[in-house]
Scaffold this active site. Sequence first.
Site, PDB file in Angstrom:
ATOM      1  N   HIS A  55       7.824  32.690  15.053  1.00  0.00           N
ATOM      2  CA  HIS A  55       7.376  33.529  16.278  1.00  0.00           C
ATOM      3  C   HIS A  55       8.626  34.057  17.083  1.00  0.00           C
ATOM      4  CE1 HIS A  55       4.891  35.374  19.427  1.00  0.00           C
ATOM      5  NE2 HIS A  55       5.818  34.940  20.339  1.00  0.00           N
TER       6      HIS A  55
ATOM      7  N   GLU B 115      16.049  34.086  13.107  1.00  0.00           N
ATOM      8  CA  GLU B 115      14.920  33.802  12.238  1.00  0.00           C
ATOM      9  C   GLU B 115      15.133  33.456  10.974  1.00  0.00           C
ATOM     10  OE1 GLU B 115      11.387  36.179  12.887  1.00  0.00           O
ATOM     11  OE2 GLU B 115      12.332  37.160  14.885  1.00  0.00           O
TER      12      GLU B 115
ATOM     13  N   LEU C 258      -6.029  34.101  12.881  1.00  0.00           N
ATOM     14  CA  LEU C 258      -6.572  33.364  12.064  1.00  0.00           C
ATOM     15  C   LEU C 258      -8.052  32.582  12.476  1.00  0.00           C
ATOM     16  CD1 LEU C 258      -3.727  31.262  10.229  1.00  0.00           C
ATOM     17  CD2 LEU C 258      -4.874  33.286   9.509  1.00  0.00           C
TER      18      LEU C 258
ATOM     19  N   ASN D  30       4.318  28.698  11.204  1.00  0.00           N
ATOM     20  CA  ASN D  30       4.645  30.154  11.581  1.00  0.00           C
ATOM     21  C   ASN D  30       5.925  30.247  12.303  1.00  0.00           C
ATOM     22  OD1 ASN D  30       3.890  32.678  12.291  1.00  0.00           O
ATOM     23  ND2 ASN D  30       3.386  32.061  14.447  1.00  0.00           N
TER      24      ASN D  30
ATOM     25  N   ASP E  46      -0.103  30.943  18.793  1.00  0.00           N
ATOM     26  CA  ASP E  46       1.439  30.412  19.052  1.00  0.00           C
ATOM     27  C   ASP E  46       1.547  29.313  19.864  1.00  0.00           C
ATOM     28  OD1 ASP E  46       2.018  32.908  17.518  1.00  0.00           O
ATOM     29  OD2 ASP E  46       1.550  34.050  19.533  1.00  0.00           O
TER      30      ASP E  46
HETATM   31  C1  GAR Z   1       9.333  38.608  12.700  1.00  0.00           C
HETATM   32  O1  GAR Z   1      10.202  38.991  13.853  1.00  0.00           O
HETATM   33  C2  GAR Z   1       8.426  37.515  12.963  1.00  0.00           C
HETATM   34  O2  GAR Z   1       8.886  36.649  13.793  1.00  0.00           O
HETATM   35  C3  GAR Z   1       7.450  38.359  13.742  1.00  0.00           C
HETATM   36  O3  GAR Z   1       7.215  39.609  12.847  1.00  0.00           O
HETATM   37  C4  GAR Z   1       8.477  39.787  12.090  1.00  0.00           C
HETATM   38  C5  GAR Z   1       8.155  39.921  10.889  1.00  0.00           C
HETATM   39  O4  GAR Z   1       9.454  40.457  10.296  1.00  0.00           O
HETATM   40  N1  GAR Z   1       5.915  37.339  13.642  1.00  0.00           N
HETATM   41  C6  GAR Z   1       5.022  37.541  14.749  1.00  0.00           C
HETATM   42  O5  GAR Z   1       5.435  38.690  15.609  1.00  0.00           O
HETATM   43  C7  GAR Z   1       3.931  36.638  14.781  1.00  0.00           C
HETATM   44  N2  GAR Z   1       2.971  36.815  15.685  1.00  0.00           N
HETATM   45  P1  GAR Z   1       9.593  40.181   8.667  1.00  0.00           P
HETATM   46  O6  GAR Z   1       8.326  40.723   7.891  1.00  0.00           O
HETATM   47  O7  GAR Z   1      10.832  41.036   8.218  1.00  0.00           O
HETATM   48  O8  GAR Z   1       9.772  38.809   8.451  1.00  0.00           O
END
Ligand code: GAR
Length: 211
Positions: free
Chosen positions: A111, A176, A95, A109, A147
């Site tokens: 991460h 997550e 962004l 967010n 981040d």
């Molecule tokens: C997730 O693991 C999230 O933490 C990561 O992408 C994946 C998305 O999975 N995000 C990043 O790496 C941000 N820099 P999802 O579309 O199944 O939620």
Amino acid sequence: MKRRVAVLISGRGSNMEALIAAAREPAFPAEIALVLSNRPDAAGLTTARQAGIRTEAIDHLAFGRDRAAHEAAIDAVLRAADIEIVCLAGYMRLLTPFLVGAWQGRMLNIHPSLLPSFPGLDTHARALAAGVKLHGCTVHLVTEEMDGGPILGQAAVPILPGDTEDGLAKRVLRQEHALYPAALAAFAAGRAAAVPDATAFLANPVPLTPH
Ligand code: GAR
């Protein structure tokens, strides 16, 4: 009144799905009012539509190199939908200060690492290569530093002998899906400091034994 949340995605949208499922609970303090993707072909858009959530695709490719115009279009949709909180969930565009500034303090967010370790991409491979014993995920507020914003919650995942990047990614992803709804609930209810800490989310805690 439930806080109106938009979830921004770029792909699969499994974190989005976890947020949608959690927000169905009557006591959850936020509702997912909109799912927005920069990629019209994001699988998560179909999932959201099937769940009865309004979706929007604002294709960044249509804006060429004009990131500001792309973000202005996103911002306009968010405002027109009376969004109060934005959750980035696998939104894979950096962004600019414009969108970050417009939503600062109201944009979260997730991460896939225990920040401040391993910001950026390929977090699981980097954690394995570094030989760390604890890995995990972080929900944080978005600031101009990638981040780097204030941490709202973290979930720790032990790295096990013989772990592969895929296996580790799967275990972190399960955490997550628990962490993000918990962090959003606390944040939306104005209890950001009450996000459960990492120990509450340890998936399969390994007893610590002396060597
Ligand atoms: C997730 O693991 C999230 O933490 C990561 O992408 C994946 C998305 O999975 N995000 C990043 O790496 C941000 N820099 P999802 O579309 O199944 O939620």
